[in-house]
Design a protein around this motif. Structure first.
Motif, PDB file in Angstrom:
ATOM      1  N   SER A 230       0.728  -0.985   0.013  1.00 43.47           N
ATOM      2  CA  SER A 230      -0.057  -0.045  -0.025  1.00 43.47           C
ATOM      3  C   SER A 230       0.974   1.068  -0.008  1.00 43.47           C
ATOM      4  CB  SER A 230      -0.908   0.123   1.219  1.00 43.47           C
ATOM      5  OG  SER A 230      -2.004  -0.744   1.024  1.00 43.47           O
ATOM      6  N   ALA A 231       0.965   1.992  -1.197  1.00 45.28           N
ATOM      7  CA  ALA A 231       1.948   2.926  -1.176  1.00 45.28           C
ATOM      8  C   ALA A 231       1.801   4.100  -0.169  1.00 45.28           C
ATOM      9  CB  ALA A 231       1.991   3.640  -2.606  1.00 45.28           C
ATOM     10  N   THR A 232       0.456   4.164   0.313  1.00 43.02           N
ATOM     11  CA  THR A 232       0.299   5.314   1.286  1.00 43.02           C
ATOM     12  C   THR A 232      -1.007   4.697   1.993  1.00 43.02           C
ATOM     13  OG1 THR A 232      -0.757   7.485   1.583  1.00 43.02           O
ATOM     14  CG2 THR A 232      -1.366   6.473  -0.404  1.00 43.02           C
ATOM     15  N   ASP A 233      -1.028   5.152   3.508  1.00 44.44           N
ATOM     16  CA  ASP A 233      -2.191   4.883   4.051  1.00 44.44           C
ATOM     17  C   ASP A 233      -3.396   5.781   3.808  1.00 44.44           C
ATOM     18  OD1 ASP A 233      -0.952   2.630   5.366  1.00 44.44           O
ATOM     19  OD2 ASP A 233      -0.191   3.914   7.082  1.00 44.44           O
ATOM     20  N   TRP A 234      -3.176   6.796   3.220  1.00 42.16           N
ATOM     21  CA  TRP A 234      -4.141   7.906   3.099  1.00 42.16           C
ATOM     22  C   TRP A 234      -4.399   8.359   4.540  1.00 42.16           C
ATOM     23  CZ3 TRP A 234      -4.318   9.537  -1.798  1.00 42.16           C
ATOM     24  CH2 TRP A 234      -4.338   8.661  -2.756  1.00 42.16           C
ATOM     25  N   ALA A 235      -3.582   8.569   5.416  1.00 40.45           N
ATOM     26  CA  ALA A 235      -3.846   9.065   6.653  1.00 40.45           C
ATOM     27  C   ALA A 235      -2.696   9.951   7.301  1.00 40.45           C
ATOM     28  CB  ALA A 235      -4.146   7.477   7.595  1.00 40.45           C
ATOM     29  N   GLU A 236      -3.043  10.614   8.018  1.00 37.31           N
ATOM     30  CA  GLU A 236      -2.125  11.801   8.422  1.00 37.31           C
ATOM     31  C   GLU A 236      -0.836  10.755   9.554  1.00 37.31           C
ATOM     32  OE1 GLU A 236      -2.227  15.817  10.736  1.00 37.31           O
ATOM     33  OE2 GLU A 236      -4.065  15.246   9.589  1.00 37.31           O
TER      34      GLU A 236
END
Ligand SMILES: Cc1cc2nc3c(=O)[nH]c(=O)nc-3n(C[C@H](O)[C@H](O)[C@H](O)COP(=O)(O)O)c2cc1C
Length: 353
Positions: A230-236
């Protein structure tokens, strides 16, 4: 310039084109065993012209299953059940792949068509494990893994690798995405460990890299090894593209050939800007910055769209999931619309034109 229907060689394996069937849980096993459903589901996509057919997230241990219906590979009997499936895929000119997985804190849920919620006591629930005792949303808190638990999981991945070889698979994809165990080690939101497997980026990458190293050793040098991230968690403050690029560089060093670039799944309710090809920029960035082959996945549905991703050098292959559920022959239809040659089964040739 490469096109969607140009072949691709990775180590000792030749892929007839760049259209790959993305792993998709079928939740249709009993005791983790493959059956007729897996043969028809995976086999028909091989007949349909894909170059690689990746069997669903396959648990390396019973407690690593998302649900009781997951496929598994924790005994030799599991390998024997998969062998005819891999052989059939190969007989159709496709490469047989398998995704090896452990669901970590997202294990022990019911199958999606019964709600997909965490199982309760009396419904067959089991204890989940994770790098830290941090629950996924409202799920029960997992037990924090000891170093011994970590060693056991490494051994389970290695044993599943040997069984993948025995079953006849020629690609392993390690599931390091979607909030499952290996992703849980990577993300600072789920890994709060104070030992060698936590803390800095280096510490958080250590366990997934160790699994990868051992899997590569057991898999040998001839066959391709992929990793889905997952290239990003889309979370701060979570896992992000910068860390993914660094991780991809390190994966390459320990013998990964291709990074399959997905995103999300670690935290519930993340705001994800879903749109056609929305994860392709991750595949492009990792390919460019880490110097490794990548796969693009996520809302790739049209032949021309897939062709452009390859021709633009954004990825080396495209993984399609739902488009292949709608149309097992997606690759044959895509080839026709692009004017490319595609491998029709001889039995079906009278329908070709
Ligand atoms: C039914 C279904 C099951 C899935 N199971 C898995 C899985 O086992 N492993 C995995 O990495 N992704 C899994 N996914 C995600 C897909 O592989 C893919 O990344 C996602 O659906 C986006 O691609 P698409 O837009 O082409 O469907 C699943 C998706 C679907 C629809």
């Amino acid at each position: 310039m490469s096109g969607l229907f140009s072949s691709l060689r990775i180590r000792g394996v030749e892929f007839r084109n760049r259209v790959f069937v993305s792993p998709m849980c079928q939740y249709s096993s009993r005791e983790g065993l493959a059956n007729e459903w897996h043969m028809v589901h995976l086999g028909s996509r091989a007949v349909g012209g894909a170059a690689l057919v990746v069997a669903e997230a396959t648990a390396v241990s019973p407690e690593g299953r998302i649900s009781p219906g997951d496929l598994g590979l924790w005994s030799d009997g599991h390998a024997r059940a998969l062998q005819p499936v891999a052989a059939f895929i190969k007989s159709q000119g496709a490469v047989a792949g398998i995704q090896l997985a452990h669901a970590g804190r997202k294990a022990s849920t019911d199958v999606p068509w019964r709600g997909g919620k965490p199982l309760k006591e009396g419904e067959g629930a089991w204890e989940t494990v994770a790098p830290s005792a941090v629950p996924f949303g409202y799920y029960p808190a997992p037990r924090e893994m000891t170093i011994d638990d970590c060693e056991s999981v490494v051994a389970q991945f290695v044993a599943a690798t040997r069984r993948s070889l025995e079953a006849g698979f020629e690609v392993i994809e390690l599931h390091m995405a979607h909030g499952y165990l290996l992703h849980e080690f990577l993300s600072p939101l789920s890994n709060l460990r104070a030992d060698v497997y936590g803390g800095s980026l280096e510490g958080r990458m250590r366990f997934p890299l160790r699994v990868t190293e051992e899997v590569r050793r057991a898999w040998g040098e001839r066959l391709p090894l992929f990793a889905r991230v997952s290239a990003t968690d889309w979370a701060e403050n979570g896992w992000d593209l910068g860390q993914s690029v660094e991780f991809a560089r390190r994966l390459k060093e320990v013998g990964v050939d291709l990074v399959d670039c997905s995103s999300g799944g670690l935290v519930p309710g993340a705001k994800i800007p879903v749109a056609p090809g929305y994860q392709v920029p991750f595949a492009a960035a990792i390919r460019e910055q880490a110097g490794i082959a990548t796969g693009a996945v996520g809302l790739i549905t049209e032949a021309r769209q897939a062709q452009e991703i390859i021709a633009n050098g954004e990825a080396d292959a495209v993984f399609l999931a739902r488009a292949f559920l709608r149309d097992p022959y997606w690759a044959l239809h895509a080839a026709k619309s692009l004017g490319a040659e595609a491998p029709w089964a001889v039995q079906y040739e009278r329908a070709k034109d």
